[in-house]
Design a protein around this motif. Structure first.
Motif, PDB file in Angstrom:
ATOM      1  N   THR A 170      95.529  79.312   2.423  1.00  0.00           N
ATOM      2  CA  THR A 170      96.954  79.531   2.531  1.00  0.00           C
ATOM      3  C   THR A 170      97.546  80.704   1.997  1.00  0.00           C
ATOM      4  O   THR A 170      98.681  81.091   2.321  1.00  0.00           O
ATOM      5  CB  THR A 170      97.814  78.365   1.939  1.00  0.00           C
ATOM      6  N   ARG A 171      96.844  81.275   1.139  1.00  0.00           N
ATOM      7  CA  ARG A 171      97.410  82.502   0.363  1.00  0.00           C
ATOM      8  C   ARG A 171      97.916  83.573   1.232  1.00  0.00           C
ATOM      9  O   ARG A 171      98.752  84.158   1.223  1.00  0.00           O
ATOM     10  CB  ARG A 171      96.294  82.935  -0.559  1.00  0.00           C
ATOM     11  N   ARG A 172      97.061  83.875   2.336  1.00  0.00           N
ATOM     12  CA  ARG A 172      97.367  84.879   3.168  1.00  0.00           C
ATOM     13  C   ARG A 172      98.624  84.565   3.902  1.00  0.00           C
ATOM     14  O   ARG A 172      99.362  85.556   4.120  1.00  0.00           O
ATOM     15  CB  ARG A 172      96.265  84.928   4.436  1.00  0.00           C
ATOM     16  N   TYR A 173      98.975  83.419   4.171  1.00  0.00           N
ATOM     17  CA  TYR A 173     100.450  83.139   4.753  1.00  0.00           C
ATOM     18  C   TYR A 173     101.416  83.182   3.945  1.00  0.00           C
ATOM     19  O   TYR A 173     102.487  83.755   4.304  1.00  0.00           O
ATOM     20  CB  TYR A 173     100.201  81.623   5.476  1.00  0.00           C
ATOM     21  N   PHE A 174     101.182  82.755   2.845  1.00  0.00           N
ATOM     22  CA  PHE A 174     102.280  83.119   1.407  1.00  0.00           C
ATOM     23  C   PHE A 174     102.594  84.754   1.462  1.00  0.00           C
ATOM     24  O   PHE A 174     103.725  85.012   1.271  1.00  0.00           O
ATOM     25  CB  PHE A 174     101.887  82.741   0.261  1.00  0.00           C
ATOM     26  N   ARG A 175     101.502  85.460   1.547  1.00  0.00           N
ATOM     27  CA  ARG A 175     101.595  86.820   1.568  1.00  0.00           C
ATOM     28  C   ARG A 175     102.645  87.364   2.686  1.00  0.00           C
ATOM     29  O   ARG A 175     103.497  88.305   2.464  1.00  0.00           O
ATOM     30  CB  ARG A 175     100.467  87.608   1.350  1.00  0.00           C
ATOM     31  N   GLN A 176     102.261  87.010   3.785  1.00  0.00           N
ATOM     32  CA  GLN A 176     102.937  87.327   4.880  1.00  0.00           C
ATOM     33  C   GLN A 176     104.360  87.173   5.129  1.00  0.00           C
ATOM     34  O   GLN A 176     105.330  87.518   5.775  1.00  0.00           O
ATOM     35  CB  GLN A 176     102.170  87.063   6.258  1.00  0.00           C
ATOM     36  N   ILE A 177     104.653  85.857   4.552  1.00  0.00           N
ATOM     37  CA  ILE A 177     106.082  85.464   4.308  1.00  0.00           C
ATOM     38  C   ILE A 177     106.688  86.304   3.328  1.00  0.00           C
ATOM     39  O   ILE A 177     107.982  86.870   3.688  1.00  0.00           O
ATOM     40  CB  ILE A 177     106.218  84.217   3.936  1.00  0.00           C
ATOM     41  N   ALA A 178     106.199  86.612   2.181  1.00  0.00           N
ATOM     42  CA  ALA A 178     106.829  87.695   1.209  1.00  0.00           C
ATOM     43  C   ALA A 178     106.828  88.911   1.836  1.00  0.00           C
ATOM     44  O   ALA A 178     108.174  89.635   1.823  1.00  0.00           O
ATOM     45  CB  ALA A 178     105.917  87.828   0.054  1.00  0.00           C
ATOM     46  N   ARG A 179     106.236  89.597   2.735  1.00  0.00           N
ATOM     47  CA  ARG A 179     106.108  90.766   3.256  1.00  0.00           C
ATOM     48  C   ARG A 179     107.263  90.839   4.420  1.00  0.00           C
ATOM     49  O   ARG A 179     108.181  91.782   4.264  1.00  0.00           O
ATOM     50  CB  ARG A 179     104.851  91.162   3.832  1.00  0.00           C
ATOM     51  N   LEU A 180     107.273  89.711   5.288  1.00  0.00           N
ATOM     52  CA  LEU A 180     108.564  89.671   6.136  1.00  0.00           C
ATOM     53  C   LEU A 180     109.745  89.707   5.436  1.00  0.00           C
ATOM     54  O   LEU A 180     110.776  89.936   5.808  1.00  0.00           O
ATOM     55  CB  LEU A 180     108.007  88.767   7.069  1.00  0.00           C
TER      56      LEU A 180
END
Length: 812
Positions: free
Chosen positions: A580-590
């Protein structure tokens, strides 16, 4: 060039790290000093002149305010659009929560992940397993909608007897006092059986007199009405919408005038009257759910006091009162007929209706506060009932259309195995997973004390729209059986009433284009509302302070957006596990990109952004999808991160991130100052589009989850009404699904024997005797095939009617 690149890196690091202005000034002065020692010359002198001209005024507040902040202050004051009282009260409704974190560009994951997972108490669970289960078993949607056009008397009595309309009312008033999550679970289960019954139950527990009384009512009003509402002795309706005023409450023509009048006096008996201070009302309303059967109306109207009997103000504003429908002058009209639906809905009006002042909710002290009261209650009510109804419908489609795709055969294969069917099946499963996650997380936030008005608009809009797509996909899979109405059609009625859910409690078009971002841009933005308050109070000192915090945030987001875009967010600190960490990162980026582009739009468009609804709608889509993706991750964690759910998690996250990306990119094409806009796009997306929709292998995996018995299928559809009655509209599908799965190994044996030419080609039923005689299958296995084929035929059956039946039904 090396010095220039190094300088840009230093500025970026200072901005990314949110280094205070004075400290950043010292660092930059030191760097410029090193450059002076290394290079010298006229350029160095010029750089120092520029540096001093910029940073000395910035670090001296008196100079900064005089030369810079005061100028911005005047410009922003001119750009600030006028705001009506209703708009102001809408903005002040509820509070902010995770929506504000996403708007900040730097979400604090602890706020979301520390939220307690929603849970039912033993009492709530017993109610759902008992009275709710019984009620669902009493409901025949075809009979309700086609024959009766109303709930049967025994169903009405059962709803009243078991206090279904009193779920939000505290026990001290005779109600059930359920949590918002329990309220949501009840509506979800009923809606999987009958929309009419679900609407009947949800309206009194959503925006209605009970909610308004609990929040604003006088104690005497609560003591009188709440026990009666809880027991079903009073049927409530809320009268807001009229022919000339829907979403525009300011255009409401319904009026009340403060005056003296004669009113029945309890002290003088039924024939005696007293002259009392009250209100003379005239109104016309329509689309009022439960209106035709209501015994008490919650009425919204504009109140005027031309004789100044209660104060100095003549135009007092929107006010809300409780009016028994048997009051002289009140007319309850006939019923509307919304898309062949059976729930009670209709117009009402009043002509010279006189009521005493103490019929105002909260008494005379609450005159003029009606719109504020409504907005505060909608901030929570909108977040429960319609999302629950959307979830129930989506879960029902997931379970039954998935089963139907396994039962129904074409070309000797279950249609669910065709790639063309896999796509809608995958969407049904993935969207249902998103919808349920958002419903549960939002209900948990409400039970935790949050009243997030922007989030309530998000999930009302997103969940009803996604439910619409789920039902449409279900209809495509059902084919002919979906469009032929009758007692066997479980989906057609739901398809018909979809527009009802996207129209009520705020039409979806306006919810998306005006409420989510229009309201969110002010409420959720970390600085805009504070800047507006400083402008409104002509407070330059406060404005200067907030403005430079805002500028610092923009610079941080600019640096962070480029860094996260360049690295794909790999180095940002986020929670989660290896999956799930990759999805948390992409939310942060967007989130960073969303915050930065929103500031750019506000800077370049100013007050005119309010009218740029295509732009605000796309901003709403970005924020909404980031919220939904956050809910999916939170719900996955709350469930213990089950590995079997990973295909659904991947589909949901990839779909929401891709839609957020596409909406953000679409904004760049609509912004003014195109060159800066495209430069900003290059900063945020230096490598192009990073997110793709779910790939083909993921589509196959998620679709397959609905075609077999599994804990994932049961978890995805948990909480809806499920039965195994072969003569029930959905029970017959469940029976056939289980029978077909039980017979599948036997069927595989027969097909293998046919391929090996041990059995002749033909229908599986026609070769059973030969299969038994050749010892390919046993008699017991043959019985499984017979039972499966019988159940299959019953499940795919379609109703037919005589001409007389069709000509004598459905007449109005």
């Amino acid at each position: 060039m090396i010095w220039l690149i190094a300088s840009l890196i230093i500025v970026g690091v200072l901005a990314y790290g949110r280094v205070p202005l004075r400290r950043a000034t010292l660092v930059l002065a030191g760097w410029l000093g090193l450059y002076s020692l290394a290079q010298g010359g006229n350029l160095v002198f010029l750089l120092w002149v520029v540096f001093d001209a910029i940073f000395i005024p910035l670090n001296v507040p008196a100079i900064r305010k005089r030369l810079f902040s005061s100028v911005v202050f005047k410009v922003m004051k001119q750009m600030l659009p006028p705001m009506s009282q209703t708009e102001r009260e809408a903005l002040e409704a509820g509070n902010t929560w995770w929506d504000a974190e996403l708007f900040s560009g730097h979400p604090d994951w602890k706020i979301l992940l520390d939220l307690p997972a929603p849970k039912l108490t033993a009492e709530e669970l017993a109610f759902i397993d008992g009275p709710v289960e019984t009620l669902c078993g009493m409901l025949d949607d075809w009979d309700i909608t086609h024959n009766r056009r109303d709930l049967p008397v025994e169903v009405w009595d059962y709803i009243k007897q078991h206090k279904f309309c009193g779920m939000i009312i505290p026990k001290r008033y005779g109600g059930l006092e359920f949590s918002e999550y329990a309220h949501s679970e009840v509506v979800m289960k009923i809606s999987s059986r009958s929309t009419t019954a679900a609407v009947t139950v949800m309206v009194p527990n959503s925006l209605g007199p009970a909610k308004l009384l609990l929040a604003y009512g006088a104690e005497q009003q609560k003591n009188h009405y709440l026990p009666r509402l809880a027991k079903g002795e009073e049927i409530p309706a809320f009268a807001l919408t009229g022919p000339l005023a829907g979403s525009d409450a300011g255009a409401m023509p319904d009026t009340g005038v403060v005056c003296y009048g004669w009113f029945p006096s309890s002290s003088l008996g039924t024939s005696g009257k007293d002259k009392v201070l009250g209100i003379r009302l005239n109104w016309e309303k329509r689309y009022i759910t439960l209106g035709p059967v209501a015994t008490v109306l919650g009425l919204a109207f504009k109140l005027y006091d031309p004789e100044h009997l209660i104060g100095d103000q003549e135009n007092i504003g929107i006010t809300v009162a409780l009016i028994p429908t048997d009051t002289a002058g009140v007319s309850i009209g006939r019923r509307h007929f919304p898309l062949d639906s059976a729930f009670q809905n209709g117009p009402n009006w009043g002509k010279d209706v006189f009521i005493p002042m103490d019929w105002i909710i909260g008494g005379k002290e609450q005159v003029g506060n009606g719109w504020k009261m409504l907005m505060q209650c909608l901030a929570t009510g909108r977040a429960v009932s319609l999302p629950a109804l959307s979830t129930g419908a989506s879960k029902m489609v997931s379970r039954n259309s998935g089963a139907y795709a396994r039962i129904r055969k074409q070309f000797n294969l279950p249609i669910g195995e065709f790639e063309g069917i896999e796509e809608p099946l995958s969407r049904i499963a993935g969207e249902t997973y998103i919808i349920d996650a958002a419903r549960k997380v939002t209900a948990a936030a409400l039970d935790d004390g949050q009243k997030p008005s922007v989030i309530s608009a998000i999930i009302k809009y997103e969940l009803t729209e996604r439910m619409r797509r789920v039902v449409n996909d279900g209809m495509d899979i059902q084919g002919g059986s979906g469009i032929c109405m009758g007692p066997k059609n479980y989906l057609g009625r739901m398809y018909q009433v979809i527009p009802v859910s996207i129209t009520v409690e705020g039409a979806n078009i306006l919810t998306r284009t005006m409420m989510i971002f229009g309201q969110g841009a002010v409420r959720c933005h970390p600085y805009i509302q504070r800047e507006m308050e400083a402008l409104g109070h002509d407070n330059l000192d406060r404005f200067d302070q907030v403005l430079f915090e805002h500028i610092g945030s923009v610079l941080h987001n600019l640096a962070a957006g480029f860094w996260l875009g360049l690295t794909g967010g790999r180095f940002v600190e986020v929670p989660g596990d290896q999956h799930t960490r990759r999805y948390f990162r992409q939310i942060a980026r967007l989130s960073v990109g969303f915050a930065l582009v929103a500031d750019f739009a506000l800077l370049t468009l100013g007050g005119s952004l309010k009218r740029k609804e295509r732009i605000s709608g796309r901003f709403a889509d970005v924020l909404s999808n980031l919220y939904l993706c956050s809910c999916v991750l939170k719900n996955f964690q709350d469930q213990g991160s089950p590995e079997d759910d990973l295909p659904l998690l991947d589909w949901a996250c990839q779909q929401t991130l891709h839609r957020a990306q596409q909406s953000l990119l679409a904004i760049f094409h609509a912004l003014p100052m195109r060159i800066p806009a495209y430069l900003l796009r290059a900063v945020l997306f230096p490598g192009g589009k990073p997110y793709s929709p779910p790939a083909d292998h993921l589509i196959h995996q998620t679709a397959a989850l609905l075609l077999k018995n599994s804990p994932v299928r049961d978890s995805l559809t948990h909480g809806i009404y499920i039965n195994y009655k072969p003569d029930d509209v959905t029970g017959r599908i469940e029976v056939a699904f289980q029978a077909v799965l039980a017979a599948a190994p036997v069927e595989a044996k027969i097909h293998a024997a046919q391929k090996q030419k041990k059995l002749p080609k033909g229908s599986i039923v026609d070769v059973l005797d030969a299969a038994i005689s050749n010892s390919i299958i046993s008699k017991k296995e043959a019985e499984l095939i017979v039972a499966a084929e019988k159940a299959r035929f019953a499940a795919i059956g379609v109703d037919d009617f005589s001409p007389e039946q069709l000509s004598n039904t459905g007449k109005i």
